[in-house]
Design an enzyme around this catalytic site. Sequence first.
Site, PDB file in Angstrom:
ATOM      1  N   ASP A 126      20.139  44.431  41.268  1.00 18.46           N
ATOM      2  CA  ASP A 126      21.076  44.900  40.409  1.00 18.46           C
ATOM      3  C   ASP A 126      21.594  46.259  40.357  1.00 18.46           C
ATOM      4  OD1 ASP A 126      22.566  44.197  37.483  1.00 18.46           O
ATOM      5  OD2 ASP A 126      21.511  45.769  37.372  1.00 18.46           O
ATOM      6  N   ASP A 149      34.651  42.098  37.788  1.00 21.03           N
ATOM      7  CA  ASP A 149      35.007  41.103  36.966  1.00 21.03           C
ATOM      8  C   ASP A 149      35.695  41.420  36.024  1.00 21.03           C
ATOM      9  OD1 ASP A 149      35.255  38.544  35.249  1.00 21.03           O
ATOM     10  OD2 ASP A 149      33.286  37.855  36.462  1.00 21.03           O
ATOM     11  N   LYS A 225      42.806  40.983  51.857  1.00 22.40           N
ATOM     12  CA  LYS A 225      43.681  39.857  51.941  1.00 22.40           C
ATOM     13  C   LYS A 225      44.090  39.484  50.537  1.00 22.40           C
ATOM     14  CE  LYS A 225      41.874  38.119  56.526  1.00 22.40           C
ATOM     15  NZ  LYS A 225      40.949  37.131  57.101  1.00 22.40           N
ATOM     16  N   PHE A 226      43.154  39.412  49.784  1.00 26.04           N
ATOM     17  CA  PHE A 226      43.386  38.812  48.223  1.00 26.04           C
ATOM     18  C   PHE A 226      44.407  39.758  47.552  1.00 26.04           C
ATOM     19  CE2 PHE A 226      42.399  39.562  43.932  1.00 26.04           C
ATOM     20  CZ  PHE A 226      42.373  38.205  43.309  1.00 26.04           C
TER      21      PHE A 226
END
Length: 245
Positions: A126, A149, A225-226
């Site tokens: 982490d 995220d 690519k995303f």
Amino acid sequence: MTENTPSEGHKPSGIPADVPFLRTIKSYVLRAGRTTIGQAKAYELYGPTNLLNYAPGAFNAEAAFGRSAPLILEIGFGMGEATAHIAKVRPDDNFLCCEVHEAGVGALLKRIGEQDIHNIRILRHDAVEVIDHMLAEQSLDGVHIYFPDPWHKTKHHKRRLIQADLVNKLAKRLKVGGYLHCATDWHPYAEQMMDVISAEKLLANTGDAHQGGYAPKPDYRPLTKFENRGLKLGHGVWDLVFRRV
């Protein structure tokens, strides 16, 4: 972020016994993912050289990389596509990369081997604990946080990585003139990032005031690519670049 005590977890199948492995979750959720044969092989071939053990205490970058060079911390590199590219185009910098996802670490190790990259070291731990217990103040030349995220639901916003406490810790660990570079494809998160980072007195925005303070994409950060797929669908991407003052 939750406060979990670090613990050594069960090593997934396919990873050799002598390769460092720590399972700890603090700043994000560890999602399930299957390690491919190629990724498992990369752990075996390139893990001993490029994986570091988490160890509380001052991080010795020169010993870890075998040289003295500017040190860039990357938090959460996904499958490592951008990380490998940046390390290749910036061979004079050292990249300390934190990621807890097994498949992503394996994928980056595979890229390291295939592309003959020598300036990446990976901590499968982490990042918050690494920052708290391994990185001294004014020890970093840069920090990269790409596409963390977004935790879309309002009730989950408290789980977002970019919060005032973390930004302050990162700012203190940057050398004067060092930079924090974040990128996101979720505009509400970009707005929160801008608010939170702008409020940190140790950091100054280098972005374009006419573009809401956002910065042009630096040349070293590639389009993944995303990201390319999202741009073709009309989705935006926002880069934020701040300097330590």
